[in-house]
Write a protein that holds these residues in place. Structure first.
Motif, PDB file in Angstrom:
ATOM      1  N   GLY A  54       0.817  -1.208   0.000  1.00  0.00           N
ATOM      2  CA  GLY A  54       0.000   0.000   0.000  1.00  0.00           C
ATOM      3  C   GLY A  54       0.851   1.258   0.000  1.00  0.00           C
ATOM      4  N   GLY A  55       1.909   1.227   0.782  1.00  0.00           N
ATOM      5  CA  GLY A  55       2.813   2.378   0.846  1.00  0.00           C
ATOM      6  C   GLY A  55       3.517   2.626  -0.476  1.00  0.00           C
ATOM      7  N   GLU A  56       3.934   1.545  -1.115  1.00  0.00           N
ATOM      8  CA  GLU A  56       4.607   1.679  -2.412  1.00  0.00           C
ATOM      9  C   GLU A  56       3.639   2.221  -3.468  1.00  0.00           C
ATOM     10  OE1 GLU A  56       6.119  -2.238  -3.088  1.00  0.00           O
ATOM     11  OE2 GLU A  56       7.733  -1.991  -1.638  1.00  0.00           O
ATOM     12  N   ALA A  57       2.416   1.724  -3.466  1.00  0.00           N
ATOM     13  CA  ALA A  57       1.421   2.186  -4.439  1.00  0.00           C
ATOM     14  C   ALA A  57       1.094   3.658  -4.213  1.00  0.00           C
ATOM     15  CB  ALA A  57       0.152   1.342  -4.347  1.00  0.00           C
ATOM     16  N   THR A  58       0.950   4.035  -2.944  1.00  0.00           N
ATOM     17  CA  THR A  58       0.644   5.429  -2.622  1.00  0.00           C
ATOM     18  C   THR A  58       1.795   6.342  -3.032  1.00  0.00           C
ATOM     19  OG1 THR A  58      -0.734   4.728  -0.768  1.00  0.00           O
ATOM     20  CG2 THR A  58      -0.039   7.021  -0.773  1.00  0.00           C
ATOM     21  N   ALA A  59       3.014   5.908  -2.754  1.00  0.00           N
ATOM     22  CA  ALA A  59       4.184   6.710  -3.105  1.00  0.00           C
ATOM     23  C   ALA A  59       4.284   6.923  -4.612  1.00  0.00           C
ATOM     24  CB  ALA A  59       5.456   6.052  -2.578  1.00  0.00           C
ATOM     25  N   LYS A  60       3.907   5.897  -5.382  1.00  0.00           N
ATOM     26  CA  LYS A  60       3.971   6.013  -6.846  1.00  0.00           C
ATOM     27  C   LYS A  60       2.917   6.983  -7.388  1.00  0.00           C
ATOM     28  CE  LYS A  60       5.968   1.493  -7.794  1.00  0.00           C
ATOM     29  NZ  LYS A  60       5.725   0.149  -8.311  1.00  0.00           N
ATOM     30  N   SER A  61       1.764   7.017  -6.726  1.00  0.00           N
ATOM     31  CA  SER A  61       0.665   7.822  -7.273  1.00  0.00           C
ATOM     32  C   SER A  61       0.533   9.207  -6.630  1.00  0.00           C
ATOM     33  CB  SER A  61      -0.659   7.067  -7.143  1.00  0.00           C
ATOM     34  OG  SER A  61      -0.974   6.843  -5.790  1.00  0.00           O
ATOM     35  N   HIS A  62       1.312   9.491  -5.606  1.00  0.00           N
ATOM     36  CA  HIS A  62       1.233  10.790  -4.938  1.00  0.00           C
ATOM     37  C   HIS A  62       2.619  11.404  -4.805  1.00  0.00           C
ATOM     38  CE1 HIS A  62      -2.486   8.800  -3.702  1.00  0.00           C
ATOM     39  NE2 HIS A  62      -2.980  10.001  -3.537  1.00  0.00           N
ATOM     40  N   GLY A  63       2.680  12.686  -4.855  1.00  0.00           N
ATOM     41  CA  GLY A  63       3.953  13.379  -4.740  1.00  0.00           C
ATOM     42  C   GLY A  63       4.201  13.928  -3.345  1.00  0.00           C
ATOM     43  N   LYS A  64       5.252  14.707  -3.237  1.00  0.00           N
ATOM     44  CA  LYS A  64       5.675  15.304  -1.974  1.00  0.00           C
ATOM     45  C   LYS A  64       4.563  16.157  -1.358  1.00  0.00           C
ATOM     46  CE  LYS A  64       9.105  18.516  -0.193  1.00  0.00           C
ATOM     47  NZ  LYS A  64      10.108  19.505  -0.561  1.00  0.00           N
ATOM     48  N   ASP A  65       3.841  16.892  -2.185  1.00  0.00           N
ATOM     49  CA  ASP A  65       2.764  17.757  -1.686  1.00  0.00           C
ATOM     50  C   ASP A  65       1.701  16.966  -0.931  1.00  0.00           C
ATOM     51  OD1 ASP A  65       4.041  19.917  -2.813  1.00  0.00           O
ATOM     52  OD2 ASP A  65       2.734  19.999  -4.581  1.00  0.00           O
ATOM     53  N   PHE A  66       1.369  15.783  -1.426  1.00  0.00           N
ATOM     54  CA  PHE A  66       0.379  14.929  -0.776  1.00  0.00           C
ATOM     55  C   PHE A  66       0.817  14.599   0.645  1.00  0.00           C
ATOM     56  CE2 PHE A  66      -0.656  10.506   0.383  1.00  0.00           C
ATOM     57  CZ  PHE A  66      -2.037  10.611   0.495  1.00  0.00           C
ATOM     58  N   TYR A  67       2.067  14.187   0.806  1.00  0.00           N
ATOM     59  CA  TYR A  67       2.568  13.802   2.125  1.00  0.00           C
ATOM     60  C   TYR A  67       2.659  15.012   3.051  1.00  0.00           C
ATOM     61  CZ  TYR A  67       3.361   9.150   0.373  1.00  0.00           C
ATOM     62  OH  TYR A  67       3.167   7.901  -0.143  1.00  0.00           O
ATOM     63  N   GLU A  68       3.023  16.158   2.513  1.00  0.00           N
ATOM     64  CA  GLU A  68       3.061  17.371   3.328  1.00  0.00           C
ATOM     65  C   GLU A  68       1.658  17.721   3.820  1.00  0.00           C
ATOM     66  OE1 GLU A  68       4.904  20.407   0.976  1.00  0.00           O
ATOM     67  OE2 GLU A  68       6.905  19.585   1.268  1.00  0.00           O
ATOM     68  N   LYS A  69       0.684  17.590   2.921  1.00  0.00           N
ATOM     69  CA  LYS A  69      -0.700  17.921   3.253  1.00  0.00           C
ATOM     70  C   LYS A  69      -1.260  16.990   4.338  1.00  0.00           C
ATOM     71  CE  LYS A  69      -4.931  19.038   0.713  1.00  0.00           C
ATOM     72  NZ  LYS A  69      -5.537  19.007  -0.629  1.00  0.00           N
ATOM     73  N   ILE A  70      -1.069  15.667   4.181  1.00  0.00           N
ATOM     74  CA  ILE A  70      -1.623  14.744   5.176  1.00  0.00           C
ATOM     75  C   ILE A  70      -0.849  14.829   6.491  1.00  0.00           C
ATOM     76  CG2 ILE A  70      -2.659  13.190   3.484  1.00  0.00           C
ATOM     77  CD1 ILE A  70      -0.395  11.183   4.118  1.00  0.00           C
ATOM     78  N   GLY A  71       0.439  15.138   6.420  1.00  0.00           N
ATOM     79  CA  GLY A  71       1.226  15.305   7.640  1.00  0.00           C
ATOM     80  C   GLY A  71       0.753  16.509   8.430  1.00  0.00           C
ATOM     81  N   LYS A  72       0.467  17.583   7.730  1.00  0.00           N
ATOM     82  CA  LYS A  72      -0.034  18.795   8.380  1.00  0.00           C
ATOM     83  C   LYS A  72      -1.404  18.530   9.001  1.00  0.00           C
ATOM     84  CE  LYS A  72      -0.922  23.675   7.664  1.00  0.00           C
ATOM     85  NZ  LYS A  72      -1.025  24.787   6.741  1.00  0.00           N
ATOM     86  N   LYS A  73      -2.273  17.842   8.251  1.00  0.00           N
ATOM     87  CA  LYS A  73      -3.605  17.494   8.764  1.00  0.00           C
ATOM     88  C   LYS A  73      -3.501  16.671  10.044  1.00  0.00           C
ATOM     89  CE  LYS A  73      -7.483  16.895   5.672  1.00  0.00           C
ATOM     90  NZ  LYS A  73      -8.133  16.039   4.695  1.00  0.00           N
ATOM     91  N   GLY A  74      -2.640  15.667  10.011  1.00  0.00           N
ATOM     92  CA  GLY A  74      -2.459  14.805  11.181  1.00  0.00           C
ATOM     93  C   GLY A  74      -1.903  15.574  12.366  1.00  0.00           C
ATOM     94  N   GLY A  75      -0.965  16.442  12.107  1.00  0.00           N
ATOM     95  CA  GLY A  75      -0.390  17.263  13.176  1.00  0.00           C
ATOM     96  C   GLY A  75      -1.418  18.191  13.797  1.00  0.00           C
TER      97      GLY A  75
END
Length: 104
Positions: A54-75
């Motif tokens: 799942g992590g590999e698939a997500t990494a392939k289909s999403h960029g850095k902005d996606f991870y920044e956005k969900i990290g900020k939301k979680g924080g």
């Protein structure tokens, strides 16, 4: 009609005639049945494989902005649901882990 098409149509029909509670009940039943027939090793093995895939698939289909956005939301969510003592506690825990040589 292929098996996949039949399954999709059946799933769509079911979703139209059932609500969230229905899915929660059948999910709970399935989880209980699975836990009765499998041991800890089963969950560890499948969790590791599933999480990795799942992590590999997500990494392939999403960029850095996606991870920044969900990290900020979680924080932000964590900040809203925890007080100052929580952050003191995890800060101490993290500091101790690092001083013990743990790089988490």
């Amino acid at each position: 009609m292929s098996r996949e098409e039949a399954a999709r149509k059946g799933g769509e029909a079911t979703s139209k005639s059932h609500d969230k509670d229905f899915y929660e009940k059948i999910g709970k039943k399935g989880g209980e049945a699975t836990s009765e027939s499998h041991d800890k090793d089963f969950y560890q093995e499948n969790g590791e494989k599933g999480g990795q895939k799942g992590g590999e698939a997500t990494a392939k289909s999403h960029g850095k902005d996606f991870y920044e956005k969900i990290g900020k939301k979680g924080g932000e969510a964590t900040f809203e649901s925890h007080d100052k003592d929580f952050y003191k506690k995890i800060g101490k825990k993290g500091g101790k882990a690092n001083s013990d040589g743990d790089n988490n």
